[in-house]
Design a protein around this motif. Structure first.
Motif: not given
Length: 146
Positions: A121-145
């Motif tokens: 479960r701790s591993y899964e929580a870290n995967v979820t946090a990793f994916n959330a950070a990745k999605n936030m970075q992708l959304k930040a890149l889309e702002i400039g479009k």
């Protein structure tokens, strides 16, 4: 704060939990090992986590001003010598003592399975946090479009 620091922290957590799962699986695999290379029963192993240390003054200063941290690392994998093993009467066993008792490891399958669920479960929580950070970075890149 660096761009990938959230991902680095999550990745360190995933690495630490993977190591913990490896140690747990080793304990389960040796639940009936009555003799190791030294002739002693297998001893349960456990993992100790520690926060990653700050190397430079700049990193320590950033930490003092509210930075979250650098992640986690394995500080030690130790043998649990505080709990006793199981003494089982089995005079036909090759490792039985003169009274017919065999000393089995201090590994409890129930404890190991509980620890395994916790680590998973701790591993899964870290995967979820990793994916959330990745999605936030992708959304930040889309702002400039736009």
């Amino acid at each position: 704060m660096r761009v990938f620091s959230a991902m680095d922290i999550s990745a360190s957590g995933m690495t630490a939990q993977r190591t913990r799962l490896d140690v747990i699986s080793q304990n389960i695999a040796n639940v009936n090992t009555t003799r190791d290379a030294d002739g002693n029963p297998y001893m349960r192993k456990s993992v100790i986590f520690q926060e990653k240390v700050y190397v430079s003054f700049d990193e320590a200063l950033i930490n003092a001003t509210g930075h979250v941290g650098k992640g986690v690392k394995i500080s030690n994998i130790f043998e649990d010598r505080s709990t006793e093993g199981r003494l089982v009467y089995d005079p036909s066993h090759p490792d039985a003592d003169e009274k017919g008792y065999v000393m089995y490891p201090n590994v409890s399958t129930v404890t190991e399975m509980t620890d395994m669920i916790d680590a998973s479960r701790s591993y899964e929580a870290n995967v979820t946090a990793f994916n959330a950070a990745k999605n936030m970075q992708l959304k930040a890149l889309e702002i400039g479009k736009a």
